[in-house]
Motif scaffolding. Structure first.
Motif, short mmCIF file in Angstrom:
data_model
loop_
_atom_site.label_atom_id
_atom_site.label_comp_id
_atom_site.label_asym_id
_atom_site.label_seq_id
_atom_site.Cartn_x
_atom_site.Cartn_y
_atom_site.Cartn_z
N UNK A 287 -9.35 -18.73 26.90
CA UNK A 287 -9.31 -20.26 27.26
C UNK A 287 -9.54 -21.06 26.08
N UNK A 288 -10.22 -20.67 25.14
CA UNK A 288 -10.72 -21.60 24.11
C UNK A 288 -9.40 -21.62 23.03
N UNK A 289 -8.84 -20.48 22.59
CA UNK A 289 -7.78 -20.25 21.67
C UNK A 289 -6.39 -20.30 22.13
N UNK A 290 -6.29 -20.14 23.32
CA UNK A 290 -4.91 -20.28 23.92
C UNK A 290 -4.75 -21.29 25.00
N UNK A 291 -3.27 -21.92 25.16
CA UNK A 291 -3.06 -22.91 25.99
C UNK A 291 -2.71 -22.28 27.37
N UNK A 292 -4.09 -22.16 28.12
CA UNK A 292 -3.74 -21.35 29.50
C UNK A 292 -3.98 -22.38 30.67
N UNK A 293 -3.88 -23.49 30.58
CA UNK A 293 -3.93 -24.38 31.34
C UNK A 293 -3.01 -24.25 32.58
N UNK A 294 -3.59 -23.88 33.85
CA UNK A 294 -2.68 -23.36 35.19
C UNK A 294 -2.37 -22.07 35.09
N UNK A 295 -3.04 -21.15 34.18
CA UNK A 295 -2.68 -19.91 34.38
C UNK A 295 -3.96 -19.15 34.31
N UNK A 296 -3.92 -17.74 35.34
CA UNK A 296 -4.98 -17.35 35.79
C UNK A 296 -5.19 -15.98 35.43
N UNK A 297 -4.19 -15.36 34.57
CA UNK A 297 -4.16 -14.10 34.04
C UNK A 297 -3.43 -13.96 32.75
N UNK A 298 -3.96 -13.03 31.99
CA UNK A 298 -3.12 -12.71 30.43
C UNK A 298 -2.90 -11.29 30.60
N UNK A 299 -1.62 -11.06 29.86
CA UNK A 299 -1.04 -9.47 29.97
C UNK A 299 -1.85 -8.99 28.67
N UNK B 42 0.77 -1.23 -0.23
CA UNK B 42 -0.06 -0.14 -0.06
C UNK B 42 0.69 1.27 0.03
N UNK B 43 2.17 1.29 0.39
CA UNK B 43 3.10 2.27 0.23
C UNK B 43 2.80 3.29 1.30
N UNK B 44 2.15 2.85 2.51
CA UNK B 44 1.96 3.87 3.74
C UNK B 44 2.89 3.80 4.76
N UNK B 45 3.35 4.91 5.41
CA UNK B 45 4.29 4.87 6.47
C UNK B 45 3.25 4.95 7.83
N UNK B 46 3.76 3.79 8.54
CA UNK B 46 3.37 3.68 10.01
C UNK B 46 4.12 4.78 10.85
N UNK B 47 3.38 5.66 11.54
CA UNK B 47 4.04 6.75 12.42
C UNK B 47 4.35 6.16 13.94
N UNK B 48 3.33 6.12 14.69
CA UNK B 48 3.50 6.02 16.18
C UNK B 48 2.09 5.38 16.70
N UNK B 49 2.28 4.88 17.85
CA UNK B 49 1.23 4.29 18.73
C UNK B 49 0.95 4.73 20.19
N UNK B 50 0.03 4.65 20.50
CA UNK B 50 -0.44 4.92 22.09
C UNK B 50 -0.97 3.45 22.55
N UNK B 51 -0.17 3.12 23.61
CA UNK B 51 -0.29 1.65 24.25
C UNK B 51 -0.67 1.74 25.73
N UNK B 52 -1.42 0.93 25.94
CA UNK B 52 -1.97 0.47 27.47
C UNK B 52 -1.77 -0.83 27.82
N UNK B 53 -1.12 -1.06 28.70
CA UNK B 53 -0.82 -2.46 29.31
C UNK B 53 -1.55 -2.58 30.55
N UNK B 54 -2.40 -3.61 30.48
CA UNK B 54 -3.12 -4.06 31.85
C UNK B 54 -2.68 -5.84 32.05
N UNK B 55 -3.28 -6.37 33.20
CA UNK B 55 -3.36 -7.64 33.49
C UNK B 55 -4.72 -8.17 33.92
N UNK B 56 -5.21 -8.94 33.08
CA UNK B 56 -6.69 -9.32 33.38
C UNK B 56 -6.85 -10.75 33.49
N UNK B 57 -8.00 -11.03 33.86
CA UNK B 57 -8.69 -12.66 34.10
C UNK B 57 -8.71 -12.98 32.45
N UNK B 58 -8.32 -14.16 32.11
CA UNK B 58 -8.61 -14.70 30.96
C UNK B 58 -10.22 -14.77 30.52
#
Length: 238
Positions: free
Chosen positions: A189-201, A168-184
C-alpha cells in the motif's frame, strides 16, 4: 507516400483502440483482410506482424489473430525475461525507482531459501516499476554476492540481468516459479498505487545459472488489473 501495410496497420490499430474490434475476438482471416483492403496476403502479414509487435494482437497457430486487451500487459510465465526486455518489447512508457539496496544480515529466511552458507553474503534490492506514471509492480530481489556482486544503483535502475550477462559474463539457465494471489501488505500500500484494489498477484522465483547454481530469489508483486500471465502448454500422451 505511405506504404500500404503501414496504412492497414494504423487502421486496424485504431479500430482496436476504439474497440470497434473488441478484445478477445478474432480478426478476420488473412484472405478476408486481403479482400477487404484490396491487397495481397503478404501485405496483410506485414501489417499483422506490426500489430503483434505492438501488443495489439496475439497470433495463435490454427486459429488466427486474437485481439488483446490493451489495458493488460502479457507477462510470460515459463520464460526468463528481464523487466527491461519486456517493456522494450511492449513499448511501454516505464520507469524504475530503486527504493532500497542493502546487504542482509546472516541467518535470515532468505539465507535459508538461497541455501547460503555462514560465510555467504546476500544483497537485496527493492524496486518500484511505474508504467504510464502508475506504480503497479513491486520487485524484491535477493542475490548471492559470490555469484553477483553488489552493483551500482544506476545498474539496478537499468537492468541487473544485463549486468549479470554482459559485465559478469554469466549464463542464466532456468527458474522455478510460484504464483499466488494475496492481500496487499502495508509495504504494498505504501509503495504501489493500490487504491480500490484488495489483492496483488505475487510471483516468487528461484533462479539458477546454466551450471545449476542457485543465485537469486525474487518476489514480484503486481497490481492485478494490468497483467495477464501467459504460458504455452503442449499435451504429452503417455
Amino acid at each position: 507516400m505511405k506504404k500500404k501495410y503501414l496504412s492497414i496497420y494504423e487502421d486496424l490499430a485504431q479500430k482496436i483502440r476504439e474497440h470497434t474490434l473488441p478484445a478477445s475476438t478474432l480478426l478476420p482471416s488473412e484472405n478476408e483482410l486481403a479482400e477487404a483492403y484490396d491487397t495481397s496476403r503478404e501485405t496483410i502479414r506485414k501489417s499483422l506482424n506490426l500489430l503483434s509487435q505492438g501488443g495489439y494482437i496475439q497470433k495463435i497457430q490454427g486459429k488466427g489473430s486474437v485481439v488483446l486487451d490493451l489495458n493488460k500487459f502479457s507477462f510470460p510465465v515459463s520464460g526468463i525475461v528481464s523487466y527491461k526486455e519486456l517493456t522494450e518489447k511492449l513499448r511501454l512508457n516505464s520507469k524504475t525507482v530503486v527504493k532500497e539496496m542493502n546487504v542482509m544480515e546472516a541467518g535470515s529466511d532468505i539465507h535459508k531459501i538461497l541455501k547460503a552458507t555462514e560465510n555467504s553474503q546476500i544483497w537485496k534490492v527493492v524496486r518500484v516499476r511505474e508504467i504510464s506514471d502508475e506504480k503497479i509492480i513491486l520487485d524484491k530481489d535477493y542475490f548471492l554476492s559470490e555469484y553477483v556482486p553488489l552493483p551500482s544503483k544506476e545498474t539496478c535502475e537499468h537492468s541487473i540481468y544485463d549486468y549479470i550477462e554482459h559485465e559478469l559474463g554469466l549464463n542464466i539457465g532456468f527458474a522455478e516459479k510460484e504464483i499466488t494471489v494475496e492481500e496487499p501488505t502495508e509495504e504494498d500500500y505504501q509503495l504501489l498505487d493500490l487504491e480500490g484494489y484488495f489483492n496483488v498477484v505475487v510471483i516468487k522465483s528461484l533462479v539458477y545459472l546454466e551450471d545449476t547454481s542457485l543465485f537469486q530469489f525474487t518476489e514480484s508483486r503486481h497490481r492485478p488489473d494490468k497483467f495477464r500471465f501467459v504460458d504455452f502448454a503442449r499435451r504429452v500422451k503417455n
